[in-house]
Design a protein around this motif. Sequence first.
Motif, PDB file in Angstrom:
ATOM      1  N   PHE A   1       0.808  -1.227   0.000  1.00  0.00           N
ATOM      2  CA  PHE A   1       0.000   0.000   0.000  1.00  0.00           C
ATOM      3  C   PHE A   1       0.837   1.271   0.000  1.00  0.00           C
ATOM      4  O   PHE A   1       0.309   2.340  -0.286  1.00  0.00           O
ATOM      5  N   GLY A   2       2.121   1.160   0.304  1.00  0.00           N
ATOM      6  CA  GLY A   2       2.972   2.345   0.279  1.00  0.00           C
ATOM      7  C   GLY A   2       3.684   2.519  -1.036  1.00  0.00           C
ATOM      8  O   GLY A   2       4.580   3.362  -1.149  1.00  0.00           O
ATOM      9  N   SER A   3       3.321   1.745  -2.025  1.00  0.00           N
ATOM     10  CA  SER A   3       3.962   1.810  -3.341  1.00  0.00           C
ATOM     11  C   SER A   3       2.955   1.357  -4.388  1.00  0.00           C
ATOM     12  O   SER A   3       1.804   1.060  -4.084  1.00  0.00           O
ATOM     13  N   ASP A   4       3.418   1.300  -5.632  1.00  0.00           N
ATOM     14  CA  ASP A   4       2.564   0.868  -6.748  1.00  0.00           C
ATOM     15  C   ASP A   4       2.809  -0.603  -7.065  1.00  0.00           C
ATOM     16  O   ASP A   4       2.988  -0.996  -8.227  1.00  0.00           O
ATOM     17  N   PHE A   5       2.815  -1.431  -6.053  1.00  0.00           N
ATOM     18  CA  PHE A   5       3.127  -2.846  -6.229  1.00  0.00           C
ATOM     19  C   PHE A   5       2.161  -3.508  -7.200  1.00  0.00           C
ATOM     20  O   PHE A   5       2.570  -4.282  -8.079  1.00  0.00           O
ATOM     21  N   LEU A   6       0.874  -3.243  -7.074  1.00  0.00           N
ATOM     22  CA  LEU A   6      -0.122  -3.904  -7.918  1.00  0.00           C
ATOM     23  C   LEU A   6       0.048  -3.530  -9.391  1.00  0.00           C
ATOM     24  O   LEU A   6      -0.181  -4.360 -10.277  1.00  0.00           O
ATOM     25  N   ARG A   7       0.455  -2.295  -9.645  1.00  0.00           N
ATOM     26  CA  ARG A   7       0.682  -1.893 -11.041  1.00  0.00           C
ATOM     27  C   ARG A   7       1.867  -2.642 -11.631  1.00  0.00           C
ATOM     28  O   ARG A   7       1.810  -3.142 -12.761  1.00  0.00           O
TER      29      ARG A   7
ATOM     30  N   LEU B   1       2.947  -5.494 -10.598  1.00  0.00           N
ATOM     31  CA  LEU B   1       2.515  -6.889 -10.699  1.00  0.00           C
ATOM     32  C   LEU B   1       1.717  -7.118 -11.971  1.00  0.00           C
ATOM     33  O   LEU B   1       1.912  -8.121 -12.673  1.00  0.00           O
ATOM     34  N   GLY B   2       0.822  -6.193 -12.283  1.00  0.00           N
ATOM     35  CA  GLY B   2       0.034  -6.319 -13.514  1.00  0.00           C
ATOM     36  C   GLY B   2       0.912  -6.294 -14.756  1.00  0.00           C
ATOM     37  O   GLY B   2       0.697  -7.070 -15.700  1.00  0.00           O
ATOM     38  N   ASN B   3       1.923  -5.414 -14.763  1.00  0.00           N
ATOM     39  CA  ASN B   3       2.843  -5.362 -15.908  1.00  0.00           C
ATOM     40  C   ASN B   3       3.607  -6.676 -16.060  1.00  0.00           C
ATOM     41  O   ASN B   3       3.754  -7.193 -17.169  1.00  0.00           O
ATOM     42  N   SER B   4       4.087  -7.220 -14.942  1.00  0.00           N
ATOM     43  CA  SER B   4       4.841  -8.474 -15.000  1.00  0.00           C
ATOM     44  C   SER B   4       3.974  -9.623 -15.492  1.00  0.00           C
ATOM     45  O   SER B   4       4.403 -10.432 -16.319  1.00  0.00           O
ATOM     46  N   LEU B   5       2.766  -9.720 -14.962  1.00  0.00           N
ATOM     47  CA  LEU B   5       1.871 -10.799 -15.388  1.00  0.00           C
ATOM     48  C   LEU B   5       1.524 -10.676 -16.869  1.00  0.00           C
ATOM     49  O   LEU B   5       1.492 -11.681 -17.592  1.00  0.00           O
ATOM     50  N   LEU B   6       1.279  -9.453 -17.324  1.00  0.00           N
ATOM     51  CA  LEU B   6       0.896  -9.241 -18.719  1.00  0.00           C
ATOM     52  C   LEU B   6       2.005  -9.665 -19.669  1.00  0.00           C
ATOM     53  O   LEU B   6       1.786 -10.473 -20.586  1.00  0.00           O
TER      54      LEU B   6
ATOM     55  N   LEU C   1       8.087  -6.119 -11.853  1.00  0.00           N
ATOM     56  CA  LEU C   1       8.398  -6.351 -10.447  1.00  0.00           C
ATOM     57  C   LEU C   1       9.893  -6.448 -10.143  1.00  0.00           C
ATOM     58  O   LEU C   1      10.329  -5.945  -9.103  1.00  0.00           O
ATOM     59  N   PRO C   2      10.722  -7.119 -10.960  1.00  0.00           N
ATOM     60  CA  PRO C   2      12.152  -7.130 -10.640  1.00  0.00           C
ATOM     61  C   PRO C   2      12.748  -5.731 -10.527  1.00  0.00           C
ATOM     62  O   PRO C   2      13.615  -5.490  -9.691  1.00  0.00           O
ATOM     63  N   VAL C   3      12.282  -4.802 -11.364  1.00  0.00           N
ATOM     64  CA  VAL C   3      12.760  -3.420 -11.279  1.00  0.00           C
ATOM     65  C   VAL C   3      12.163  -2.737 -10.052  1.00  0.00           C
ATOM     66  O   VAL C   3      12.815  -1.901  -9.411  1.00  0.00           O
ATOM     67  N   PHE C   4      10.952  -3.115  -9.710  1.00  0.00           N
ATOM     68  CA  PHE C   4      10.278  -2.523  -8.542  1.00  0.00           C
ATOM     69  C   PHE C   4      11.061  -2.778  -7.256  1.00  0.00           C
ATOM     70  O   PHE C   4      11.061  -1.938  -6.337  1.00  0.00           O
ATOM     71  N   LEU C   5      11.755  -3.909  -7.167  1.00  0.00           N
ATOM     72  CA  LEU C   5      12.454  -4.251  -5.935  1.00  0.00           C
ATOM     73  C   LEU C   5      13.562  -3.260  -5.591  1.00  0.00           C
ATOM     74  O   LEU C   5      13.925  -3.127  -4.424  1.00  0.00           O
ATOM     75  N   LYS C   6      14.086  -2.563  -6.581  1.00  0.00           N
ATOM     76  CA  LYS C   6      15.159  -1.610  -6.301  1.00  0.00           C
ATOM     77  C   LYS C   6      14.639  -0.252  -5.857  1.00  0.00           C
ATOM     78  O   LYS C   6      15.440   0.624  -5.499  1.00  0.00           O
ATOM     79  N   THR C   7      13.330  -0.048  -5.877  1.00  0.00           N
ATOM     80  CA  THR C   7      12.783   1.259  -5.501  1.00  0.00           C
ATOM     81  C   THR C   7      12.882   1.523  -4.008  1.00  0.00           C
ATOM     82  O   THR C   7      12.707   2.661  -3.579  1.00  0.00           O
ATOM     83  N   PHE C   8      13.147   0.485  -3.208  1.00  0.00           N
ATOM     84  CA  PHE C   8      13.287   0.689  -1.766  1.00  0.00           C
ATOM     85  C   PHE C   8      14.701   1.118  -1.384  1.00  0.00           C
ATOM     86  O   PHE C   8      14.999   1.306  -0.207  1.00  0.00           O
TER      87      PHE C   8
ATOM     88  N   ALA D   1       9.908  -8.167   2.041  1.00  0.00           N
ATOM     89  CA  ALA D   1       8.477  -8.422   1.895  1.00  0.00           C
ATOM     90  C   ALA D   1       8.072  -8.418   0.425  1.00  0.00           C
ATOM     91  O   ALA D   1       7.306  -9.281  -0.030  1.00  0.00           O
ATOM     92  N   SER D   2       8.603  -7.472  -0.336  1.00  0.00           N
ATOM     93  CA  SER D   2       8.305  -7.415  -1.769  1.00  0.00           C
ATOM     94  C   SER D   2       8.873  -8.627  -2.490  1.00  0.00           C
ATOM     95  O   SER D   2       8.232  -9.187  -3.391  1.00  0.00           O
ATOM     96  N   ALA D   3      10.078  -9.054  -2.101  1.00  0.00           N
ATOM     97  CA  ALA D   3      10.677 -10.238  -2.718  1.00  0.00           C
ATOM     98  C   ALA D   3       9.863 -11.486  -2.410  1.00  0.00           C
ATOM     99  O   ALA D   3       9.708 -12.373  -3.263  1.00  0.00           O
ATOM    100  N   THR D   4       9.319 -11.569  -1.194  1.00  0.00           N
ATOM    101  CA  THR D   4       8.466 -12.712  -0.845  1.00  0.00           C
ATOM    102  C   THR D   4       7.199 -12.713  -1.691  1.00  0.00           C
ATOM    103  O   THR D   4       6.787 -13.761  -2.223  1.00  0.00           O
ATOM    104  N   LEU D   5       6.578 -11.548  -1.836  1.00  0.00           N
ATOM    105  CA  LEU D   5       5.386 -11.447  -2.676  1.00  0.00           C
ATOM    106  C   LEU D   5       5.720 -11.728  -4.137  1.00  0.00           C
ATOM    107  O   LEU D   5       4.915 -12.295  -4.872  1.00  0.00           O
TER     108      LEU D   5
END
Length: 273
Positions: free
Chosen positions: A59-65, A67-72, A222-229, A242-246
């Motif tokens: 909820f503190g980031s755009d994780f779902l977005r 995730l949608g890009n990775s799945l697509l 998502l792999p790129v998302f992990l570096k945003t922290f 937590a993001s890596a687990t998800l």
Amino acid sequence: MTIRRIGLSALAVVIALVFAFPTYWMFTSSIKPRGEVLSTSYDLVPSSVTLENYATALFGSDFLRYLGNSLLVTLTAVLCSLVAGTLAALAMSRFRFRGRKGFLMLVLVAQMVPFEALMVPMFLFMRDLGLLNKLPALILVYWITTLPFTIWSLRGFIDGIPIDLEEAAMVDGCSRAEAFRRVTLPLLGPGLVATSVFAFITAWNEFLYALVLMRSESLQTLPVFLKTFQTAFGTDWGATMASATLFTLPVLVFFLIVQRRMVSGITAGAVKG
């Protein structure tokens, strides 16, 4: 014999624990409070548990977005790779034509080329096509990178299916396409599952192309998302874990669903290649 079996089983357990430990440490770090993540005590069992890191990741980031890009891009690339790879593997296995062995060698060479060696040609190719910073570029790249393995793997599975079954179906009135669809394709199910798992993991974990080709944050995976922290003030390791687990959950769920078919597919494909 019993002592040898016990020794081999114990060795297998030790090896499994060694490989499983990083995943266990990632998960335990994701549920530790931020102050304990960087502790030097190295507690194997967390003294306290919190879901704050997961709340930050979700909820503190755009994780779902992301995730949608990775799945697509991953699912589309794997689906295209399976369709094209199945047809190519069928031609390699069932037909004899000039240049067949040379094509198989090219497929093997393409599989051996490192992704990094293709970065500059891929970038220039996508630029000329006007696909930079567009998701179809990633789909095309992942399709290209997973297709050689798909062709090579499925060819072994099709070789393991007797051609007599297709010929019997054609004697009964089926065309070659109908014989493949009604006879060979159902028997190819385990092979398709095993191949799709490896192709899915390859595309799902890819980082470099997603970072270089997708300059807009809204289109990254998502792999790129992990570096945003990671910021100038440090790295939020709790949220990263937590993001890596998800990040691993979709692959884990997919693997658990198709586990039996994948194991049978791997053993079947190893019979003849």
